[in-house]
Write an enzyme that holds these catalytic residues in place. Sequence first.
Site, PDB file in Angstrom:
ATOM      1  N   HIS A 212       0.688  -1.388  -0.055  1.00  0.00           N
ATOM      2  CA  HIS A 212       0.005  -0.203   0.068  1.00  0.00           C
ATOM      3  C   HIS A 212       0.798   1.450   0.029  1.00  0.00           C
ATOM      4  O   HIS A 212       0.335   2.262  -0.140  1.00  0.00           O
ATOM      5  CB  HIS A 212      -0.837   0.039   1.207  1.00  0.00           C
ATOM      6  CG  HIS A 212      -0.187   0.262   2.709  1.00  0.00           C
ATOM      7  ND1 HIS A 212       0.589  -0.593   2.995  1.00  0.00           N
ATOM      8  CD2 HIS A 212      -0.297   1.329   3.347  1.00  0.00           C
ATOM      9  CE1 HIS A 212       1.193  -0.416   4.209  1.00  0.00           C
ATOM     10  NE2 HIS A 212       0.548   1.031   4.369  1.00  0.00           N
TER      11      HIS A 212
HETATM   12  C1  UD1 Z   1      -2.095   5.141   6.821  1.00  0.00           C
HETATM   13  C2  UD1 Z   1      -0.551   5.466   7.437  1.00  0.00           C
HETATM   14  C3  UD1 Z   1       0.225   4.270   7.196  1.00  0.00           C
HETATM   15  C4  UD1 Z   1      -0.455   2.916   7.498  1.00  0.00           C
HETATM   16  C5  UD1 Z   1      -1.850   2.740   6.802  1.00  0.00           C
HETATM   17  C6  UD1 Z   1      -2.411   1.631   7.307  1.00  0.00           C
HETATM   18  C7  UD1 Z   1      -0.001   7.768   7.492  1.00  0.00           C
HETATM   19  C8  UD1 Z   1       0.855   8.809   7.016  1.00  0.00           C
HETATM   20  N1  UD1 Z   1      -0.049   6.731   6.977  1.00  0.00           N
HETATM   21  O1  UD1 Z   1      -1.522   5.200   5.320  1.00  0.00           O
HETATM   22  O2  UD1 Z   1       1.302   4.329   8.018  1.00  0.00           O
HETATM   23  O3  UD1 Z   1       0.594   1.682   7.241  1.00  0.00           O
HETATM   24  O4  UD1 Z   1      -2.601   4.023   7.188  1.00  0.00           O
HETATM   25  O5  UD1 Z   1      -3.531   1.406   6.644  1.00  0.00           O
HETATM   26  O6  UD1 Z   1      -0.720   8.156   8.557  1.00  0.00           O
HETATM   27  N2  UD1 Z   1      -9.297   5.404   2.718  1.00  0.00           N
HETATM   28  C9  UD1 Z   1     -10.410   4.672   2.654  1.00  0.00           C
HETATM   29  N3  UD1 Z   1     -10.908   4.565   3.762  1.00  0.00           N
HETATM   30  C10 UD1 Z   1     -10.591   4.345   4.826  1.00  0.00           C
HETATM   31  C11 UD1 Z   1      -9.355   5.288   5.193  1.00  0.00           C
HETATM   32  C12 UD1 Z   1      -8.599   5.480   4.018  1.00  0.00           C
HETATM   33  O7  UD1 Z   1     -11.187   4.656   1.727  1.00  0.00           O
HETATM   34  O8  UD1 Z   1     -10.947   4.435   5.986  1.00  0.00           O
HETATM   35  C13 UD1 Z   1      -8.813   5.937   1.483  1.00  0.00           C
HETATM   36  C14 UD1 Z   1      -8.705   7.178   1.199  1.00  0.00           C
HETATM   37  O9  UD1 Z   1      -8.757   7.401  -0.314  1.00  0.00           O
HETATM   38  C15 UD1 Z   1      -7.224   7.775   1.593  1.00  0.00           C
HETATM   39  C16 UD1 Z   1      -6.431   6.675   1.115  1.00  0.00           C
HETATM   40  O10 UD1 Z   1      -7.066   5.554   1.677  1.00  0.00           O
HETATM   41  O11 UD1 Z   1      -7.281   9.006   0.668  1.00  0.00           O
HETATM   42  C17 UD1 Z   1      -5.260   6.695   2.019  1.00  0.00           C
HETATM   43  O12 UD1 Z   1      -5.610   7.037   3.296  1.00  0.00           O
HETATM   44  P1  UD1 Z   1      -4.731   7.917   4.547  1.00  0.00           P
HETATM   45  O13 UD1 Z   1      -5.226   7.714   5.888  1.00  0.00           O
HETATM   46  O14 UD1 Z   1      -4.455   9.168   3.903  1.00  0.00           O
HETATM   47  O15 UD1 Z   1      -3.253   6.953   4.493  1.00  0.00           O
HETATM   48  P2  UD1 Z   1      -3.076   5.453   4.426  1.00  0.00           P
HETATM   49  O16 UD1 Z   1      -2.368   5.286   3.022  1.00  0.00           O
HETATM   50  O17 UD1 Z   1      -4.136   4.619   4.814  1.00  0.00           O
END
Ligand code: UD1
Length: 367
Positions: A212
């Site tokens: 991811h």
């Molecule tokens: C975050 C953490 C990462 C961790 C990962 C585990 C940071 C900088 N990174 O990254 O260290 O390994 O979580 O999962 O905090 N989204 C959804 N549903 C959700 C959450 C996110 O659809 O419940 C999608 C959204 O489009 C979002 C993208 O996933 O923009 C990324 O989510 P984000 O929380 O920004 O970072 P992660 O890549 O999940």
Amino acid sequence: MRTVLIDIIAGARPNFMKIAPIIRALDGRKVAGGLLRYRLVHTGQHYDARMSGDFFEQLGIPHPDVNLEVGSGTQAEQTAAIMIRYERLLIEARADLCLVVGDVTSTMACAITAQKLGIAVAHVEAGIRSGDWRMPEEINRMATDAVTNWFFTTSQTANDNLRRAGIGEERIFFVGNTMIDTLLLNMERLRPPAFWQDLSLEPGGYLVLTLHRPSNVDEEAHFGRLLTAVRDGTHGLPIVFPVHPRARKVLEALGINIQGLHFCDPQPYLEFNYLVRHAKAVITDSGGVTEETTVMGVPCMTLRDSTERPETVTIGTNEILGTDPDALRAALERLFSGGWKKGRIPEKWDGHTGERIVIVLEGLLPR
Ligand code: UD1
């Protein structure tokens, strides 16, 4: 004697297994007459049931007292939204201590906000460093530790990193790994996902893949090459890939269909770790998964250039391969020829870290 209020911050998936043992230990001490109380603050960084709610339910974490509901956004948007909302909460109802775990955006944003209001910060999983500033998590770790009062660490390497940064011994507490507390507590509860039978999976007869990180999944062509290398190297064994929302968007654009590669939704905790426990090997770019595979003795291949958890390599079952598909092919050859190392369990990863943290906090916090 007055009670002491600790804000426990959780925002994203890898936080939830780290807070559960601390909450359990605090609940246990309260029943025994302890004076520490907590307020559970969910920032809302992760909000899908699959990324958040399922973990609370399976791990018996109480419903958050406060949800800041920040949702998704760029790094700066998320950081800003969390800081604004958490500051508002602290001004309305102050806490005595802010306890943050891990390295996600919520960790950093809440630590800075609390410290600016003169509220002490405790960081669980402090001091680890990858040295790779391209990862947002590395910036989060450095910024969090820069405003932390008390450092709870998982490894001697973390202790050394903090000492080198000038942190006094009296502020460093080598307690072990709360994520492993959760794993050991739940080991007998792990259970197969619903698709286990549909795919005719068998112990040792499949691999697990999780990717991811932006460096692996954001560029379509590179992501596609990695997936092809996995398929080529696994001798026809099925590969189970629970897909993070970030990776799903790219996969949909790629329209990829590789025989033997099974995409599924992000799995709840018990199902995911059942898959890992019984896998022939795990291929990942996660940090936490390398700790879990080390404890379960499962071969782990990390598709990153660095790790902030070197003990998973020097002591455990993990190897850092970089992101070159050819390196992955070579490593898979070694796995299938039976040449993977066995590994041991790192010091203090024994299931009692949450209790050790609470004992330290009881000694530190003024009544
Ligand atoms: C975050 C953490 C990462 C961790 C990962 C585990 C940071 C900088 N990174 O990254 O260290 O390994 O979580 O999962 O905090 N989204 C959804 N549903 C959700 C959450 C996110 O659809 O419940 C999608 C959204 O489009 C979002 C993208 O996933 O923009 C990324 O989510 P984000 O929380 O920004 O970072 P992660 O890549 O999940």
